[in-house]
Write a protein that holds these residues in place. Structure first.
Motif, short mmCIF file in Angstrom:
data_model
loop_
_atom_site.label_atom_id
_atom_site.label_comp_id
_atom_site.label_asym_id
_atom_site.label_seq_id
_atom_site.Cartn_x
_atom_site.Cartn_y
_atom_site.Cartn_z
N VAL A 84 21.08 41.39 55.68
CA VAL A 84 21.58 41.67 54.39
C VAL A 84 20.92 43.35 54.58
CG1 VAL A 84 21.33 41.97 52.03
CG2 VAL A 84 21.48 39.91 53.24
N GLU A 85 21.80 44.37 54.57
CA GLU A 85 21.21 45.76 54.49
C GLU A 85 20.34 46.09 53.23
OE1 GLU A 85 24.81 48.11 54.80
OE2 GLU A 85 24.52 48.35 57.17
N ASP A 86 19.52 47.10 53.54
CA ASP A 86 18.81 47.19 52.38
C ASP A 86 19.44 47.93 50.92
OD1 ASP A 86 17.07 49.37 50.66
OD2 ASP A 86 15.45 48.84 52.25
N GLU A 87 18.94 47.34 49.85
CA GLU A 87 19.81 47.84 48.80
C GLU A 87 20.06 49.36 48.63
OE1 GLU A 87 15.93 47.09 45.90
OE2 GLU A 87 17.55 45.88 45.56
N LYS A 88 19.07 50.16 49.14
CA LYS A 88 19.27 51.34 49.01
C LYS A 88 20.38 52.00 49.58
CE LYS A 88 14.21 52.38 48.95
NZ LYS A 88 13.99 50.82 49.26
N VAL A 89 20.88 51.23 50.65
CA VAL A 89 22.33 51.84 51.38
C VAL A 89 23.31 50.77 50.93
CG1 VAL A 89 21.19 52.98 53.23
CG2 VAL A 89 21.63 50.51 53.61
N GLY A 90 23.20 50.25 49.86
CA GLY A 90 24.26 48.97 49.50
C GLY A 90 24.07 47.90 49.45
#
Length: 199
Positions: A84-90
């Motif tokens: 899971v990508e960092d929430e800062k980039v979606g």
């Protein structure tokens, strides 16, 4: 005399498969619930697994796990979710392809920390497209604090005790460290409150 003992039969295959499917669905549901939450003290998202062929990445893994292990209260469980990508980039779910086995992670943590945190590694299929996610699950331990026994410049230090404060990694104060050692002593009836308390 006739044998009056009850017949012993194995669990029907369809029931066994159904139970396994239910467990898989329960795991998938728990993963979905975690993905819907923001990162915090008990939850961290990673795009991919740490590169365990790299000394630096091994140190980063140790630091991340030690911090979360020391942040747990009794009965709590922390999760590092991979894929899971960092929430800062979606916060996009991208899945993982390669992952280490649980024994490899446990051995690494045993060589980088004392005492080693309680961990397990699990996987779950996220969507019908068979996107796989991994979770490094960290359980509370009465052996807190967990400290690093190796150093890596700029990443990991054996001179501090890590914790998570919200979604970031910080260090425990001498007072906080002393409190953990006193609690450990109470669990084991040990008057020796050694450690970094007097730092």
């Amino acid at each position: 005399l006739a044998d009056r003992s009850p017949n012993r039969t194995s669990c029907p295959r369809d029931l066994t498969e159904g139970w396994q499917a239910n467990r898989a669905e329960d795991k998938r549901t728990s993963f979905l619930a975690l993905i819907g939450q923001p990162e915090g003290r008990l939850l961290d998202f990673k795009r991919s697994w740490y590169d365990l062929s790299s000394r630096r990445e091994k140190a980063v893994l140790a630091k991340d796990v030690l911090a979360m292990a020391n942040a747990l209260s009794e009965g709590e469980v922390g999760h590092i979710i991979f894929g899971v990508e960092d929430e800062k980039v979606g916060g996009t779910v991208i899945g993982v392809i390669d992952s280490p086995d649980e024994e490899q992670v446990q051995q690494l943590l045993s060589s980088y920390s004392d005492p080693a945190p309680n961990i397990s590694v699990s996987s779950s299929v996220y969507t019908e497209r068979t996107t796989r996610l991994d979770a490094l699950v960290i359980g509370w331990s009465e052996f807190q604090p967990h400290v690093a026994v190796r150093d890596y410049p700029g990443v990991l230090s054996s001179q501090v005790v890590y914790t998570r404060r919200g979604s970031t990694i910080g260090v425990l104060s001498p007072q906080e460290i002393g409190q953990l050692y006193r609690r450990r002593a109470e669990y084991f009836g040990d008057a020796d409150e050694q450690g970094l308390e007097a730092g």
